[in-house]
Design an enzyme around this catalytic site. Sequence first.
Site, PDB file in Angstrom:
ATOM      1  N   ASP A 113      22.341 101.518 -70.487  1.00  0.00           N
ATOM      2  CA  ASP A 113      21.848 101.394 -69.114  1.00  0.00           C
ATOM      3  C   ASP A 113      23.017 101.750 -68.196  1.00  0.00           C
ATOM      4  O   ASP A 113      24.132 102.017 -68.652  1.00  0.00           O
ATOM      5  CB  ASP A 113      21.302  99.976 -68.887  1.00  0.00           C
ATOM      6  CG  ASP A 113      20.350  99.913 -67.687  1.00  0.00           C
ATOM      7  OD1 ASP A 113      20.205 100.936 -66.984  1.00  0.00           O
ATOM      8  OD2 ASP A 113      19.756  98.838 -67.436  1.00  0.00           O
ATOM      9  N   ASP A 148      19.066 104.646 -61.413  1.00  0.00           N
ATOM     10  CA  ASP A 148      17.893 104.536 -60.539  1.00  0.00           C
ATOM     11  C   ASP A 148      18.134 103.416 -59.537  1.00  0.00           C
ATOM     12  O   ASP A 148      19.061 102.624 -59.706  1.00  0.00           O
ATOM     13  CB  ASP A 148      16.637 104.242 -61.380  1.00  0.00           C
ATOM     14  CG  ASP A 148      16.840 103.130 -62.386  1.00  0.00           C
ATOM     15  OD1 ASP A 148      17.673 103.285 -63.295  1.00  0.00           O
ATOM     16  OD2 ASP A 148      16.174 102.081 -62.256  1.00  0.00           O
ATOM     17  N   CYS A 298       9.044  76.214 -86.385  1.00  0.00           N
ATOM     18  CA  CYS A 298       9.355  77.601 -86.708  1.00  0.00           C
ATOM     19  C   CYS A 298       9.896  77.639 -88.128  1.00  0.00           C
ATOM     20  O   CYS A 298      10.549  76.688 -88.567  1.00  0.00           O
ATOM     21  CB  CYS A 298      10.406  78.107 -85.723  1.00  0.00           C
ATOM     22  SG  CYS A 298      11.064  79.737 -86.131  1.00  0.00           S
ATOM     23  N   CYS A 300      11.816  80.250 -89.313  1.00  0.00           N
ATOM     24  CA  CYS A 300      12.891  81.234 -89.441  1.00  0.00           C
ATOM     25  C   CYS A 300      14.047  80.591 -90.212  1.00  0.00           C
ATOM     26  O   CYS A 300      14.131  79.366 -90.298  1.00  0.00           O
ATOM     27  CB  CYS A 300      13.316  81.751 -88.076  1.00  0.00           C
ATOM     28  SG  CYS A 300      14.536  80.741 -87.242  1.00  0.00           S
ATOM     29  N   CYS A 303      15.816  77.699 -88.385  1.00  0.00           N
ATOM     30  CA  CYS A 303      15.059  76.446 -88.268  1.00  0.00           C
ATOM     31  C   CYS A 303      14.816  75.799 -89.632  1.00  0.00           C
ATOM     32  O   CYS A 303      14.692  74.582 -89.730  1.00  0.00           O
ATOM     33  CB  CYS A 303      13.744  76.705 -87.544  1.00  0.00           C
ATOM     34  SG  CYS A 303      14.028  77.263 -85.857  1.00  0.00           S
TER      35      CYS A 303
HETATM   36  N1  GUN Z   1      17.460  96.574 -66.070  1.00  0.00           N
HETATM   37  C1  GUN Z   1      16.524  95.738 -65.616  1.00  0.00           C
HETATM   38  N2  GUN Z   1      15.743  96.355 -64.675  1.00  0.00           N
HETATM   39  C2  GUN Z   1      16.223  97.608 -64.545  1.00  0.00           C
HETATM   40  C3  GUN Z   1      15.836  98.732 -63.733  1.00  0.00           C
HETATM   41  O1  GUN Z   1      14.906  98.688 -62.937  1.00  0.00           O
HETATM   42  N3  GUN Z   1      16.584  99.877 -63.886  1.00  0.00           N
HETATM   43  C4  GUN Z   1      17.637  99.961 -64.764  1.00  0.00           C
HETATM   44  N4  GUN Z   1      18.291 101.109 -64.877  1.00  0.00           N
HETATM   45  N5  GUN Z   1      17.997  98.912 -65.526  1.00  0.00           N
HETATM   46  C5  GUN Z   1      17.316  97.752 -65.415  1.00  0.00           C
HETATM   47 ZN    ZN Z   2      13.365  79.434 -85.693  1.00  0.00          ZN
END
Ligand code: GUN
Ligand code: ZN
Length: 678
Positions: A113, A148, A298, A300, A303
Amino acid sequence: MIKDQTRTKGTTSNAAKPTETESNIKFELLDRDGLGRACRLYTPHGHLDTPTLLPVINPNDQVLTAGEMRKLFGTQGVITNSYIIYKSERLHENALQKGVHGLLDFDGPIMTDSGTFQLFMYGRVNVQPQEIIEFQKQIKPDIGTILDVFGPARQTYEEAQEIVKETLKRAKDAVDIKDGQAFAGTVQGSLYPDLREHCADELSKLPFEMHPIGGVVPVIEQYLFSDLVKVIIASKKGLDPSRPVHLFGAGHPLIFPLAVALGCDTFDSASYIKYAKDDRLLFPEGTKKLAQLELLPCLCPVCNDTTVPELRSMDGPERIKLLAKHNLYVCFNELVRVKEAILEGTLWELVEMRARAHPQLLHSLKELYSNWKYLEHFEPISRKRFLYVGPESMQRPEIKRFVNRIKDRYDRPKTKTIVMFQEPGNRTTSYEEHFYSEISDVQKITDAHFVCQTMFGPVPIEFDGMYPFGQSVVDPELARELASSPKVIDQMKTYSHKLTNEFTIIWDGEQTLENLKMLSSAKNMFDIAEARMRAVADYQFGPGAAEALFKGELKFVRSKNTGKIRNILLDGKHILSLSAGVSLFTMRVPGARLLHDAIPKPRLRVVVAPDSAEFNRKGKSVFSKFVLSCDAGLRPGDEVLITDEEDTLVAIGRMVLIDLEAEAFDMGIAVRVREGIK
Ligand code: GUN
Ligand code: ZN
């Protein structure tokens, strides 16, 4: 989606559709249930089987490493933040030298990201959109993300419009310099469906490899699930259906079934660790504080191995790690359940069952099913069963289709009398079988047609084996109650008003026979078997199909075991088979020829490029890459005529994709061919 000109296929070319600039990311749809899909996303570092979760790795604080996650949960890919790496001197240098895969010591798919969320949370980031694109190109994730602009829920239309404009500008700038690096172009637009769709549509014209839906973190945190549905649907409407869709910041198992059912393929979230640090445990039904729990509901490995008192007595880091593990086990397990539901064709059921975990989620089903027209386009023509989960099950798109097709594609036989059967409430077989003796008694007296008063409204007896009615699983007592609801009574009245026969009577035992003898005696002309074949043909293939198929001497070959019709011969030729259990036809070549001759193009057709036609004639499946055009009326699972551009029939098969998908995908099977035609 408005089609990019580079993607529309020429009419004279021999070859498959031209691809955009070759990308090192490929995406293939393997299985589906409506908009929900099980796909494979190929990247330079291996593939992701979707739907899947990309856990967030914070390179500054790796409570669980990507390698550990792979071992523990079979995690195929992870996501990390290029902006966090960019602004830390140590990580920055390290990533430039070793790449992001070296930095995280992980050789599977990594998405990065860009700092958008940090900008939204903290008001500023020290990086320009182009700079973070260049940086991602240098550290080489499998898929990067543009910077963005985060469009939160509480925005005026004008503000949201500005954000979409700026996001699109940044997207275009990114594309100009992305070179061989794959990038994700995020859809923004706040809660405004037209802005979402516009943004998605514009982004789809640009060569991105993935499309996240952004700006939804606060929507999810505030449990505004109806808004989430609205946002995802509007975005999906604008997006190129052949590209993977990511839902940013959605890592709570509560929303996986719904989001997948709306066509989201991948998720990411730091929830597993954020919640762990806050002593909270994720479950498919919601979140629980460790302090509230006495037991661990749970199975897993975490747990299984520990107890609530033990967890409470651990020191912080040890407990956080165990809770993070539990949280990821639960997320991945829920995604397996969702995927199994796709393969089984039971995704709506799972969505409706899970929606009962939270009132807002249940409420969001209203928004969901109010979009039935859009959803119906992706709905399979039939499923193995229709399980009634609750009142909202009756709003599913396949019921609307069933009711509408009976209205639009069916001519009632012109019998003198109609006998209406009410849902008996103790039925274990079809209406025809249940009322077998009543039907024969009536037919000895008069010329009658039979209509069933069902929970789905009035259903002519010819449709009693068809999905969803023939496959419905519902408590018989409840089915009877629903069949006499005010809504159904109203539908019955409307239906009766349109009838032009002489006499309509509701079945009421022996007395009905006496009445018929007095009022409506006539020679029976109605043959249920033949009427059923005609009704199914028009229902399935559209108006004119029965007329085209059944002109001659018909013979029905019945199953030795069940006595049900299996094959239909016309003048001795096998034209159609009737599938057991679903009461729908499969085509045989002579039948396909009759439909092809009588039903004008583009109806019932998938048109393929000449390169493909050769193979399809030999019985090989149709790959999307070679689909030139496709009838928009076809649904997944529909029988289809495969033709070349001159409308010569080359094969018959069964649709896997729908028109929009078959025309957009460059990879994977669009139609499974049953029989080639030499
Ligand atoms: N992480 C959480 N929401 C967003 C988003 O709207 N855009 C981007 N690039 N990362 C995010
Ligand atoms: Zn668990």
